[in-house]
Design an enzyme around this catalytic site. Structure first.
Site, PDB file in Angstrom:
ATOM      1  N   THR A 123       0.810  -1.217   0.000  1.00 53.85           N
ATOM      2  CA  THR A 123       0.000   0.000   0.000  1.00 53.85           C
ATOM      3  C   THR A 123       0.847   1.272   0.000  1.00 53.85           C
ATOM      4  O   THR A 123       1.967   1.274   0.534  1.00 53.85           O
ATOM      5  CB  THR A 123      -0.919  -0.006   1.249  1.00 53.85           C
ATOM      6  OG1 THR A 123      -1.500   1.274   1.417  1.00 53.85           O
ATOM      7  CG2 THR A 123      -0.160  -0.341   2.524  1.00 53.85           C
ATOM      8  N   ASP A 124       0.280   2.331  -0.543  1.00 53.54           N
ATOM      9  CA  ASP A 124       0.969   3.637  -0.495  1.00 53.54           C
ATOM     10  C   ASP A 124       1.138   4.131   0.944  1.00 53.54           C
ATOM     11  O   ASP A 124       1.984   4.989   1.222  1.00 53.54           O
ATOM     12  CB  ASP A 124       0.222   4.692  -1.335  1.00 53.54           C
ATOM     13  CG  ASP A 124      -1.233   4.936  -0.929  1.00 53.54           C
ATOM     14  OD1 ASP A 124      -1.705   4.311   0.044  1.00 53.54           O
ATOM     15  OD2 ASP A 124      -1.894   5.759  -1.592  1.00 53.54           O
ATOM     16  N   GLU A 125       0.317   3.580   1.867  1.00 54.26           N
ATOM     17  CA  GLU A 125       0.360   4.084   3.246  1.00 54.26           C
ATOM     18  C   GLU A 125       1.696   3.824   3.927  1.00 54.26           C
ATOM     19  O   GLU A 125       2.003   4.464   4.940  1.00 54.26           O
ATOM     20  CB  GLU A 125      -0.772   3.470   4.077  1.00 54.26           C
ATOM     21  CG  GLU A 125      -2.130   3.850   3.548  1.00 54.26           C
ATOM     22  CD  GLU A 125      -3.253   3.717   4.567  1.00 54.26           C
ATOM     23  OE1 GLU A 125      -2.985   3.591   5.759  1.00 54.26           O
ATOM     24  OE2 GLU A 125      -4.408   3.741   4.132  1.00 54.26           O
ATOM     25  N   TYR A 149      -1.847  -0.265  11.141  1.00 55.64           N
ATOM     26  CA  TYR A 149      -2.036  -0.984   9.865  1.00 55.64           C
ATOM     27  C   TYR A 149      -0.849  -0.768   8.938  1.00 55.64           C
ATOM     28  O   TYR A 149      -0.233  -1.724   8.449  1.00 55.64           O
ATOM     29  CB  TYR A 149      -3.334  -0.524   9.169  1.00 55.64           C
ATOM     30  CG  TYR A 149      -3.366  -0.863   7.688  1.00 55.64           C
ATOM     31  CD1 TYR A 149      -3.468  -2.179   7.258  1.00 55.64           C
ATOM     32  CD2 TYR A 149      -3.260   0.145   6.706  1.00 55.64           C
ATOM     33  CE1 TYR A 149      -3.475  -2.501   5.904  1.00 55.64           C
ATOM     34  CE2 TYR A 149      -3.265  -0.165   5.356  1.00 55.64           C
ATOM     35  CZ  TYR A 149      -3.368  -1.493   4.958  1.00 55.64           C
ATOM     36  OH  TYR A 149      -3.358  -1.806   3.615  1.00 55.64           O
ATOM     37  N   LYS A 153       2.052  -3.349   7.444  1.00 59.93           N
ATOM     38  CA  LYS A 153       2.312  -3.568   6.006  1.00 59.93           C
ATOM     39  C   LYS A 153       3.769  -3.237   5.689  1.00 59.93           C
ATOM     40  O   LYS A 153       4.421  -3.934   4.908  1.00 59.93           O
ATOM     41  CB  LYS A 153       1.370  -2.719   5.149  1.00 59.93           C
ATOM     42  CG  LYS A 153      -0.088  -3.129   5.179  1.00 59.93           C
ATOM     43  CD  LYS A 153      -0.375  -4.520   4.613  1.00 59.93           C
ATOM     44  CE  LYS A 153      -0.210  -4.622   3.110  1.00 59.93           C
ATOM     45  NZ  LYS A 153      -0.670  -5.934   2.598  1.00 59.93           N
TER      46      LYS A 153
HETATM   47  P1  NAD Z   1     -10.096  -6.980   2.637  1.00 58.86           P
HETATM   48  O1  NAD Z   1     -10.060  -6.679   4.093  1.00 58.86           O
HETATM   49  O2  NAD Z   1     -11.336  -6.705   1.862  1.00 58.86           O
HETATM   50  O3  NAD Z   1      -9.742  -8.519   2.398  1.00 58.86           O
HETATM   51  C1  NAD Z   1      -8.740  -9.190   3.092  1.00 58.86           C
HETATM   52  C2  NAD Z   1      -8.978 -10.693   2.939  1.00 58.86           C
HETATM   53  O4  NAD Z   1      -7.908 -11.373   3.608  1.00 58.86           O
HETATM   54  C3  NAD Z   1     -10.296 -11.178   3.565  1.00 58.86           C
HETATM   55  O5  NAD Z   1     -10.972 -12.040   2.681  1.00 58.86           O
HETATM   56  C4  NAD Z   1      -9.842 -11.927   4.812  1.00 58.86           C
HETATM   57  O6  NAD Z   1     -10.719 -12.993   5.165  1.00 58.86           O
HETATM   58  C5  NAD Z   1      -8.477 -12.428   4.376  1.00 58.86           C
HETATM   59  N1  NAD Z   1      -7.600 -12.695   5.517  1.00 58.86           N
HETATM   60  C6  NAD Z   1      -7.368 -11.886   6.588  1.00 58.86           C
HETATM   61  N2  NAD Z   1      -6.524 -12.490   7.448  1.00 58.86           N
HETATM   62  C7  NAD Z   1      -6.198 -13.696   6.896  1.00 58.86           C
HETATM   63  C8  NAD Z   1      -5.353 -14.758   7.291  1.00 58.86           C
HETATM   64  N3  NAD Z   1      -4.670 -14.712   8.443  1.00 58.86           N
HETATM   65  N4  NAD Z   1      -5.234 -15.830   6.479  1.00 58.86           N
HETATM   66  C9  NAD Z   1      -5.924 -15.897   5.311  1.00 58.86           C
HETATM   67  N5  NAD Z   1      -6.748 -14.916   4.885  1.00 58.86           N
HETATM   68  C10 NAD Z   1      -6.887 -13.825   5.677  1.00 58.86           C
HETATM   69  O7  NAD Z   1      -8.846  -6.216   2.034  1.00 58.86           O
HETATM   70  P2  NAD Z   1      -8.651  -5.571   0.581  1.00 58.86           P
HETATM   71  O8  NAD Z   1      -9.101  -4.168   0.611  1.00 58.86           O
HETATM   72  O9  NAD Z   1      -9.167  -6.511  -0.433  1.00 58.86           O
HETATM   73  O10 NAD Z   1      -7.047  -5.543   0.524  1.00 58.86           O
HETATM   74  C11 NAD Z   1      -6.322  -6.646   0.007  1.00 58.86           C
HETATM   75  C12 NAD Z   1      -4.833  -6.340   0.066  1.00 58.86           C
HETATM   76  O11 NAD Z   1      -4.557  -5.160  -0.690  1.00 58.86           O
HETATM   77  C13 NAD Z   1      -4.310  -6.068   1.469  1.00 58.86           C
HETATM   78  O12 NAD Z   1      -3.035  -6.646   1.579  1.00 58.86           O
HETATM   79  C14 NAD Z   1      -4.208  -4.546   1.542  1.00 58.86           C
HETATM   80  O13 NAD Z   1      -3.193  -4.150   2.426  1.00 58.86           O
HETATM   81  C15 NAD Z   1      -3.864  -4.219   0.104  1.00 58.86           C
HETATM   82  N6  NAD Z   1      -4.289  -2.881  -0.362  1.00 58.86           N
HETATM   83  C16 NAD Z   1      -5.583  -2.483  -0.209  1.00 58.86           C
HETATM   84  C17 NAD Z   1      -5.968  -1.234  -0.713  1.00 58.86           C
HETATM   85  C18 NAD Z   1      -7.397  -0.744  -0.588  1.00 58.86           C
HETATM   86  O14 NAD Z   1      -7.664   0.413  -0.907  1.00 58.86           O
HETATM   87  N7  NAD Z   1      -8.345  -1.553  -0.160  1.00 58.86           N
HETATM   88  C19 NAD Z   1      -5.027  -0.402  -1.338  1.00 58.86           C
HETATM   89  C20 NAD Z   1      -3.699  -0.840  -1.450  1.00 58.86           C
HETATM   90  C21 NAD Z   1      -3.351  -2.099  -0.969  1.00 58.86           C
HETATM   91  O1  DAU Z   2      -4.162   4.079   0.546  1.00 57.56           O
HETATM   92  C1  DAU Z   2      -4.378   2.692   0.474  1.00 57.56           C
HETATM   93  C2  DAU Z   2      -5.193   2.273   1.671  1.00 57.56           C
HETATM   94  O2  DAU Z   2      -6.501   2.773   1.466  1.00 57.56           O
HETATM   95  C3  DAU Z   2      -5.221   0.762   1.887  1.00 57.56           C
HETATM   96  O3  DAU Z   2      -3.928   0.312   2.174  1.00 57.56           O
HETATM   97  C4  DAU Z   2      -6.164   0.391   3.028  1.00 57.56           C
HETATM   98  O4  DAU Z   2      -6.277  -1.020   3.131  1.00 57.56           O
HETATM   99  C5  DAU Z   2      -7.530   0.985   2.738  1.00 57.56           C
HETATM  100  O5  DAU Z   2      -8.394   0.733   3.827  1.00 57.56           O
HETATM  101  C6  DAU Z   2      -7.426   2.478   2.478  1.00 57.56           C
HETATM  102  O6  DAU Z   2      -7.058   3.190   3.702  1.00 57.56           O
HETATM  103  P1  DAU Z   2      -7.719   4.591   4.091  1.00 57.56           P
HETATM  104  O7  DAU Z   2      -7.599   4.761   5.545  1.00 57.56           O
HETATM  105  O8  DAU Z   2      -7.221   5.682   3.226  1.00 57.56           O
HETATM  106  O9  DAU Z   2      -9.247   4.288   3.634  1.00 57.56           O
HETATM  107  P2  DAU Z   2     -10.652   4.574   4.343  1.00 57.56           P
HETATM  108  O10 DAU Z   2     -11.698   4.210   3.359  1.00 57.56           O
HETATM  109  O11 DAU Z   2     -10.739   3.987   5.705  1.00 57.56           O
HETATM  110  O12 DAU Z   2     -10.625   6.157   4.504  1.00 57.56           O
HETATM  111  C7  DAU Z   2     -10.449   7.006   3.379  1.00 57.56           C
HETATM  112  C8  DAU Z   2     -10.460   8.437   3.882  1.00 57.56           C
HETATM  113  O13 DAU Z   2     -11.778   8.751   4.348  1.00 57.56           O
HETATM  114  C9  DAU Z   2      -9.539   8.677   5.057  1.00 57.56           C
HETATM  115  O14 DAU Z   2      -8.984   9.979   4.949  1.00 57.56           O
HETATM  116  C10 DAU Z   2     -10.450   8.607   6.275  1.00 57.56           C
HETATM  117  C11 DAU Z   2     -11.772   9.141   5.724  1.00 57.56           C
HETATM  118  N1  DAU Z   2     -12.993   8.572   6.349  1.00 57.56           N
HETATM  119  C12 DAU Z   2     -13.129   7.221   6.373  1.00 57.56           C
HETATM  120  C13 DAU Z   2     -14.244   6.651   6.948  1.00 57.56           C
HETATM  121  C14 DAU Z   2     -14.396   5.140   6.998  1.00 57.56           C
HETATM  122  C15 DAU Z   2     -13.992   9.407   6.830  1.00 57.56           C
HETATM  123  O15 DAU Z   2     -13.879  10.650   6.765  1.00 57.56           O
HETATM  124  N2  DAU Z   2     -15.107   8.838   7.381  1.00 57.56           N
HETATM  125  C16 DAU Z   2     -15.275   7.483   7.476  1.00 57.56           C
HETATM  126  O16 DAU Z   2     -16.297   7.048   8.016  1.00 57.56           O
END
Ligand code: NAD
Ligand code: DAU
Length: 333
Positions: A123-125, A149, A153
């Site tokens: 992730t970019d985070e 988190y 990562k």
């Molecule tokens: P998500 O939370 O929707 O899905 C995560 C999945 O992993 C779930 O199905 C969960 O059951 C499974 N899981 C959790 N712990 C586990 C374990 N111990 N063993 C096996 N499976 C397990 O997450 P997502 O948003 O689909 O993100 C997927 C990946 O992409 C993550 O690694 C996250 O860090 C990365 N990522 C997410 C975003 C985003 O915006 N959502 C952006 C950049 C990177």
């Molecule tokens: O940048 C990549 C990341 O993006 C991934 O690595 C993470 O898995 C994914 O969850 C996401 O993280 P963020 O914290 O950026 O996403 P989130 O949707 O939780 O929040 C996006 C922005 O919105 C953040 O600035 C917080 C704000 N927010 C979020 C929620 C849930 C609100 O203002 N209100 C809310 O209720």
């Protein structure tokens, strides 16, 4: 020979499995612990002759031994993680367990088995935060995570790097910005706001809503990961982003307009502790070296996502009516 996808029942993992079905002829073995975020409904319509699902935990060495013993895995794409920043603030233990220990176990199993390629989805985070004028993150930017988190990562990224350096392990790391699209769990900003706006519920905006994220449609992220799996160079990091920086409050207004809701639903609530102000991704490397670029504009992607949630209200209601209520109360009241 098969591709192992971890976290396949989550948001991005399930979209990636569908992309592999459409874009390749490979057999897919997928592994997921089915935590609160994992959902077998995310994998409906994935043809069973191309896909074997295993319910198991990446922290469990016995499970991993069996997966690699029973299936000829040539490539691993690792999505499994605890992924929600707010939950990592409530309790960081599961993040260390899955994201750090689980990644180490998966690396060891993949190394023993001699896989051809391992894509670690990050992730970019991990780069920390930017102010308004700083340039976007490149792959050379220092790692400076600010939440439990992103720290977990970052730790997993460093473990992957160490396996490349120490064992000549064929791993690549992708770092992507904020995803949105179908099958996203409604704890994240966009699906949460869509659900609440549609149901005339308060829209909780953290702080003053001025935080900025770079949004990418999940289909573009998945294509980027596939491109790295096929063409990436071992040991390299590839940024993936949507070239779509937006303030949270502007997204919330777009959702209100698209859902025909009233802006009086907006509630500015206590800010997230350690809230990163801005993420922005420099994606020149993956464009130049692998020929990938995002294709979906934010406005098209947001409309189709709102439509998807409207068409899949059963999927959403099943989640909302479960444990989600307890999480929502704890987080927002
Ligand atoms: P998500 O939370 O929707 O899905 C995560 C999945 O992993 C779930 O199905 C969960 O059951 C499974 N899981 C959790 N712990 C586990 C374990 N111990 N063993 C096996 N499976 C397990 O997450 P997502 O948003 O689909 O993100 C997927 C990946 O992409 C993550 O690694 C996250 O860090 C990365 N990522 C997410 C975003 C985003 O915006 N959502 C952006 C950049 C990177
Ligand atoms: O940048 C990549 C990341 O993006 C991934 O690595 C993470 O898995 C994914 O969850 C996401 O993280 P963020 O914290 O950026 O996403 P989130 O949707 O939780 O929040 C996006 C922005 O919105 C953040 O600035 C917080 C704000 N927010 C979020 C929620 C849930 C609100 O203002 N209100 C809310 O209720």
């Amino acid at each position: 020979m098969s591709i192992l996808v971890t976290g396949s029942a989550g948001f991005i993992g399930s979209n990636f499995v569908r992309l592999l079905i459409d874009a390749t002829r490979e057999h897919i073995v997928s592994l997921d612990a089915l935590t609160y975020a994992g959902n077998m409904d995310n994998l409906v319509n994935v043809p069973s002759d191309r896909h074997t699902f295993i319910h198991g935990n990446i922290c469990d060495e016995q499970t991993l031994t069996e997966v690699f013993r029973d299936h000829a895995i040539k490539k691993v794409v690792h999505f499994a993680a605890e992924s929600h920043v707010d939950r990592s603030i409530m309790s960081s233990g599961p993040f260390i367990q899955t994201n750090v220990v689980g990644t180490q176990r998966l690396l060891d199993a993949s190394k023993s088995h001699g896989v051809e390629a391992f894509v670690h989805v990050s992730t970019d985070e991990v780069y920390g935060t930017l102010n308004l004028t700083e340039p976007a993150f490149t792959e050379q930017h220092h790692i400076q995570p600010n939440s439990p988190y992103s720290a977990s990562k970052a730790a997993s990224d460093l473990l992957v790097r160490s396996y490349v350096e120490t064992f000549d392990f064929p791993a690549m790391i992708t770092r992507c910005s904020n995803n949105y699209g179908p099958y996203q769990f409604p704890e994240k900003l966009i699906p949460l706001m869509i659900h609440n706006a549609k149901n005339n519920r308060p829209l909780p905006v953290y702080g003053d809503g001025s935080n900025i994220r770079d949004w990418i449609h999940v289909s573009d992220h998945c294509k980027g990961v596939l491109c790295v799996m096929d063409k990436g160079k071992a040991g390299e990091v590839y940024n993936i982003g949507g070239h779509s920086e937006l303030k949270n409050i502007d997204i919330v207004h777009q959702i209100i307009d698209a859902c025909g809701a009233d802006s009086s639903l907006i509630q500015f609530v206590t800010d997230r502790p350690g809230h990163d102000f801005r993420y922005a991704m420099d994606i020149e490397k993956i464009k130049r070296e692998l020929g990938w670029a995002p294709e979906v504009s934010f406005s098209d992607g947001l409309s189709s996502t709102i439509q998807w949630y409207a068409d899949n209200s059963d999927w959403l209601e099943k989640i909302i009516n479960g444990d989600y209520q307890n999480y929502y109360k704890e987080q927002y009241q």
